[in-house]
Design a protein around this motif. Structure first.
Motif, PDB file in Angstrom:
ATOM      1  N   PHE A 610      43.459  29.812  39.015  1.00  0.00           N
ATOM      2  CA  PHE A 610      44.657  29.790  39.855  1.00  0.00           C
ATOM      3  C   PHE A 610      44.648  30.894  40.916  1.00  0.00           C
ATOM      4  O   PHE A 610      45.657  31.106  41.587  1.00  0.00           O
ATOM      5  N   ASN A 611      43.526  31.570  41.081  1.00  0.00           N
ATOM      6  CA  ASN A 611      43.486  32.674  42.043  1.00  0.00           C
ATOM      7  C   ASN A 611      43.630  32.206  43.487  1.00  0.00           C
ATOM      8  O   ASN A 611      43.935  33.011  44.373  1.00  0.00           O
ATOM      9  N   TRP A 612      43.439  30.914  43.755  1.00  0.00           N
ATOM     10  CA  TRP A 612      43.590  30.414  45.120  1.00  0.00           C
ATOM     11  C   TRP A 612      45.044  30.489  45.581  1.00  0.00           C
ATOM     12  O   TRP A 612      45.331  30.410  46.790  1.00  0.00           O
ATOM     13  N   ILE A 613      45.973  30.682  44.634  1.00  0.00           N
ATOM     14  CA  ILE A 613      47.384  30.809  44.990  1.00  0.00           C
ATOM     15  C   ILE A 613      47.738  32.262  45.304  1.00  0.00           C
ATOM     16  O   ILE A 613      48.768  32.538  45.913  1.00  0.00           O
ATOM     17  N   ILE A 614      46.896  33.194  44.901  1.00  0.00           N
ATOM     18  CA  ILE A 614      47.188  34.615  45.015  1.00  0.00           C
ATOM     19  C   ILE A 614      46.553  35.182  46.287  1.00  0.00           C
ATOM     20  O   ILE A 614      45.386  34.895  46.572  1.00  0.00           O
ATOM     21  N   PRO A 615      47.275  35.984  47.068  1.00  0.00           N
ATOM     22  CA  PRO A 615      46.659  36.623  48.240  1.00  0.00           C
ATOM     23  C   PRO A 615      45.439  37.447  47.820  1.00  0.00           C
ATOM     24  O   PRO A 615      45.457  38.118  46.779  1.00  0.00           O
ATOM     25  N   SER A 616      44.394  37.394  48.616  1.00  0.00           N
ATOM     26  CA  SER A 616      43.128  38.028  48.232  1.00  0.00           C
ATOM     27  C   SER A 616      43.285  39.519  47.968  1.00  0.00           C
ATOM     28  O   SER A 616      42.645  40.065  47.069  1.00  0.00           O
ATOM     29  N   GLU A 617      44.177  40.177  48.729  1.00  0.00           N
ATOM     30  CA  GLU A 617      44.324  41.619  48.548  1.00  0.00           C
ATOM     31  C   GLU A 617      45.108  41.974  47.292  1.00  0.00           C
ATOM     32  O   GLU A 617      45.180  43.154  46.913  1.00  0.00           O
ATOM     33  N   LYS A 618      45.695  40.974  46.626  1.00  0.00           N
ATOM     34  CA  LYS A 618      46.492  41.259  45.436  1.00  0.00           C
ATOM     35  C   LYS A 618      45.901  40.674  44.157  1.00  0.00           C
ATOM     36  O   LYS A 618      46.519  40.742  43.099  1.00  0.00           O
ATOM     37  N   VAL A 619      44.706  40.106  44.252  1.00  0.00           N
ATOM     38  CA  VAL A 619      44.078  39.519  43.066  1.00  0.00           C
ATOM     39  C   VAL A 619      43.866  40.573  41.986  1.00  0.00           C
ATOM     40  O   VAL A 619      44.106  40.349  40.794  1.00  0.00           O
ATOM     41  N   LEU A 620      43.428  41.767  42.395  1.00  0.00           N
ATOM     42  CA  LEU A 620      43.115  42.811  41.417  1.00  0.00           C
ATOM     43  C   LEU A 620      44.355  43.418  40.766  1.00  0.00           C
ATOM     44  O   LEU A 620      44.236  44.143  39.775  1.00  0.00           O
ATOM     45  N   LEU A 621      45.545  43.140  41.303  1.00  0.00           N
ATOM     46  CA  LEU A 621      46.758  43.676  40.684  1.00  0.00           C
ATOM     47  C   LEU A 621      46.960  43.142  39.273  1.00  0.00           C
ATOM     48  O   LEU A 621      47.634  43.761  38.457  1.00  0.00           O
ATOM     49  N   GLY A 622      46.377  41.987  38.988  1.00  0.00           N
ATOM     50  CA  GLY A 622      46.532  41.404  37.654  1.00  0.00           C
ATOM     51  C   GLY A 622      45.719  42.097  36.589  1.00  0.00           C
ATOM     52  O   GLY A 622      45.904  41.847  35.396  1.00  0.00           O
ATOM     53  N   ASP A 623      44.783  42.955  36.999  1.00  0.00           N
ATOM     54  CA  ASP A 623      43.963  43.719  36.052  1.00  0.00           C
ATOM     55  C   ASP A 623      44.483  45.142  35.981  1.00  0.00           C
ATOM     56  O   ASP A 623      44.193  45.955  36.852  1.00  0.00           O
ATOM     57  N   LYS A 624      45.249  45.438  34.962  1.00  0.00           N
ATOM     58  CA  LYS A 624      45.758  46.793  34.815  1.00  0.00           C
ATOM     59  C   LYS A 624      44.673  47.685  34.207  1.00  0.00           C
ATOM     60  O   LYS A 624      43.958  47.268  33.284  1.00  0.00           O
ATOM     61  N   PRO A 625      44.519  48.899  34.704  1.00  0.00           N
ATOM     62  CA  PRO A 625      43.529  49.809  34.118  1.00  0.00           C
ATOM     63  C   PRO A 625      43.938  50.211  32.709  1.00  0.00           C
ATOM     64  O   PRO A 625      45.119  50.219  32.370  1.00  0.00           O
TER      65      PRO A 625
END
Length: 665
Positions: A610-625
């Motif tokens: 479903f990453n095609w729905i997410i803006p490319s610059e915010k994809v990594l926000l879903g991975d919390k450190p």
């Protein structure tokens, strides 16, 4: 042309822009009114008094306020906070919370979009009444109102035959429908309503923020007029006595009143439909989300409780009473009971115009709030941002209008009833249960695994979910008490297994939980995700004089709201097998709403799909450190908090954190 353009720009100004380039409301009150507009709708003026009447008055408020405080308000705080903090609609907000939760965001959008496609045809029926209200006497005066509604307003063709079940519960025959034609007047009013809805939102929150002053302010004035008229009718006091001076303790023993109360508060306040998160995304990220949520929730309840005096005045005037076996449904109140009283009043056309215009405006605010959910989803994407907002809104409106024509046919009422029944009874409750579960169990779960290991975390989390389902299943096969006992027993056993499977955390639990290694393990698996979500949210929305999300918020959502939602969800399935399994249209409604299940599961198992729905610059926000007990703001920046929380937090390993932050989806 320049003069016309200037006038249009003043009437529909462009929205203000925030620092990140996102549209913003001009002020806080516009957001509150838009959110209230989504919540305050037909459910307040029609459904609420009907549900109270059917459940014998005053004692209804006990389960109603329990539902408000322990389910609706906690979830409302969650949805508004998500939109404010993550600056996005439901899908982007839930992805930013946890990449495996974006399917929940899609389910929320699905709920809102399905509802708006049948909500507008419902408003078309209101406009058919409204257009006939300018005649004196009213055209339905002296007629059988049920027949008038069925034959003139809805104008559906009766089913050729009604289906039935065999003694063993299998289908003996299916209901057969013969009428499939399009109803021109209903379709025409539906298209008109879609056009008005489009006018309210095509320019964004700059336009909507101005429209809402009219679409929310005027109905409140008209409701006051209706209350004054309702309570002044002859014998209105009998209806008001039924509303606020009749107590029947025995009614509380029936599960019906509890199901009705929870269903009403969800239908009325509107969590799970996506517009709270969408509207909140156009606020400042540092908005006072908790206070806004309480204002919206309490205002919604105040409007429906006060507005009900108008309907109960009519109930007393008509001399109807629930003890006689007379039941009121949403359609009955708005399209039969109230019009019958209007036809008998002095000045009937005037009050009929006021009543149906009020209903239309209340429904309109809900309609454009629901439409905004899909528009925001598209505008949040890379490909959606390439188009102007008016074009996206126009495309969404046209497609929605075409879909809604199915409810403008000779079987439209049955189709509307089927989808409405199960989107509210199944999709809504399941989606909101998933929201509470994801917020309090999935958020930053890698921190938990880092401290106690994956086995302990997974056994506890899966055991908690299975215990709810198992307890409900046993309750239906035996008794509610037995089901509750089995559910609690399974939860306790799975929790004990999880504690022994977990390792002792390097960072002890806070306060009381830090005194023992098993208590520390329990705190990490049972409370850490919700605890950390609260703290991380407060970093953004708790600044200055803003209200913080209280520490007990996540505990209520996980251990009270979630199980209650699971129980209410279970009520839908016996209804289908016993009453609707032989009706093809009901089967359609029951089936289509279950699309939320594979959507949520697919998002959980394969989030990158479903990453095609997410803006490319915010994809990594879903991975919390992985940063146990460190607060994280909405850009994933780590904020050091010191060791006073536990008294023994070890130094944080910076290289490990940086390695985690660079992990790809």
């Amino acid at each position: 042309m320049a003069a016309i353009k200037n006038i249009l720009m003043k009437l529909s100004p462009a929205a203000k822009k925030s620092e990140d380039g996102r549209d913003m409301f001009s002020n806080r009150i516009q957001f509150v009114l838009c959110a209230m507009g989504g919540a305050v709708g037909l459910g307040n003026l029609l459904r609420f008094p009907s549900v109270v009447y059917n459940n014998y008055g005053l004692q209804f408020f006990i389960p109603y306020f329990i539902a408000l405080f322990f389910v609706a308000l906690p979830v409302l705080v969650l949805e508004i906070a998500l939109g404010s903090v993550y600056r996005g609609g439901p899908v982007l907000a839930w992805h930013s919370n946890n990449k495996r939760a974006k399917g929940i965001g899609l389910a929320v959008v699905f709920n809102g979009y399905v509802v708006v496609t049948y909500y507008v045809p419902l408003l078309a029926w209101i406009m058919k009444y409204f257009s006939r209200s300018f005649q004196s006497p009213l055209p339905w005066k002296g007629q059988d109102l049920e027949e008038y509604f069925a034959n003139v307003i809805v104008a559906n063709t009766a089913a050729a035959s009604t289906g039935s079940l065999n003694p063993d519960g299998s289908v003996a025959s299916y209901t057969q429908y013969v009428g499939t034609g399009m109803l021109g007047e209903t379709a025409g009013w539906a298209i008109f309503t879609w056009f008005v809805t489009w006018l309210c939102v095509f320019r964004g929150v700059g336009m909507t923020g101005r429209v809402i002053y009219v679409t929310m302010g005027l109905p409140l004035v008209l409701i006051i007029i209706l209350i004054g008229r309702g309570v002044s009718l002859p014998n209105a006091g009998e209806g008001i006595k039924l509303y606020f001076a009749t107590w029947r303790t025995s009614a509380l023993e029936s599960p019906q009143i509890w199901q009705a109360a929870f269903g009403q508060i969800f239908f009325s306040i509107g969590v799970g439909f996506g517009y709270f998160t969408s509207w909140a995304s156009y606020c400042s990220s540092h908005s006072n989300a908790v206070q806004d949520a309480l204002i919206i929730g309490f205002s919604n309840s105040a409007v429906e409780i006060i507005a009900a005096f108008s309907v109960f005045g009519v109930v007393g005037y008509l001399g109807i009473d629930p003890s006689s076996g007379t039941q009121l449904g949403t359609f009955v109140t708005g399209f039969i009971t109230y019009p019958e009283a209007l036809a008998q009043m002095p000045g009937a056309p005037f009050f009929s115009v006021v009543f149906f215009f009020t209903l239309f405006l209340l429904g309109l605010t809900s309609a454009f709030s629901l439409l905004e959910v899909m528009t925001t989803l598209i505008m949040d994407t890379n490909w959606g941002r390439k188009l102007p907002r008016w074009a996206v809104c126009t495309i969404v409106t046209v497609i929605s209008a075409l879909i809604s024509l199915i409810y403008c046919t000779e079987f439209g009422l049955q189709a509307l009833d089927a989808v409405d029944t199960y989107v509210n009874d199944v999709a809504l409750f399941f989606t909101v249960w998933c929201e509470t579960f994801a917020a309090t169990s999935l958020y930053r779960c890698r921190d938990v695994a880092h401290q106690v290991g994956w086995p302990g975390y997974l056994i506890f989390t899966i055991g908690f979910a299975v215990a709810q389902g198992l307890g409900i299943r046993v309750a239906y096969g035996s008794t509610p008490g037995t089901g509750a006992g089995v559910g609690f027993a399974f939860f306790i056993v799975s929790s004990l297994i999880a504690l022994f499977a977990a390792r002792t955390p390097a960072i002890p639990g806070p306060r009381f939980f830090g005194n023992n290694q098993f208590l520390s393990r329990f705190w990490w698996v049972a409370f850490y995700p919700g605890h950390q979500l609260t703290r991380d949210m407060n970093v953004t929305i708790g600044v200055g004089k803003n209200w913080n999300i209280p520490f007990y918020w996540a505990v209520i959502m996980k251990y009270i709201s979630g199980p209650i939602l699971a129980i209410v969800l279970s009520f839908a399935y016996p209804k289908f097998t016993q009453q609707h399994m032989f009706d093809p249209i009901m089967i359609y409604g029951f089936s289509i709403v279950h699309l939320v299940l594979p959507t949520i599961v697919l998002g959980l198992l394969m989030p990158s799909w479903f990453n095609w729905i997410i803006p490319s610059e915010k994809v990594l926000l879903g991975d919390k450190p992985v940063a146990p007990l460190e607060t994280i703001d909405n850009t994933n920046a780590i904020m050091r908090i010191g060791s006073e929380e536990t008294g023994s937090a070890p130094p944080y390993e910076e290289p490990k954190m940086m390695e985690t932050k660079s992990t790809k989806v």
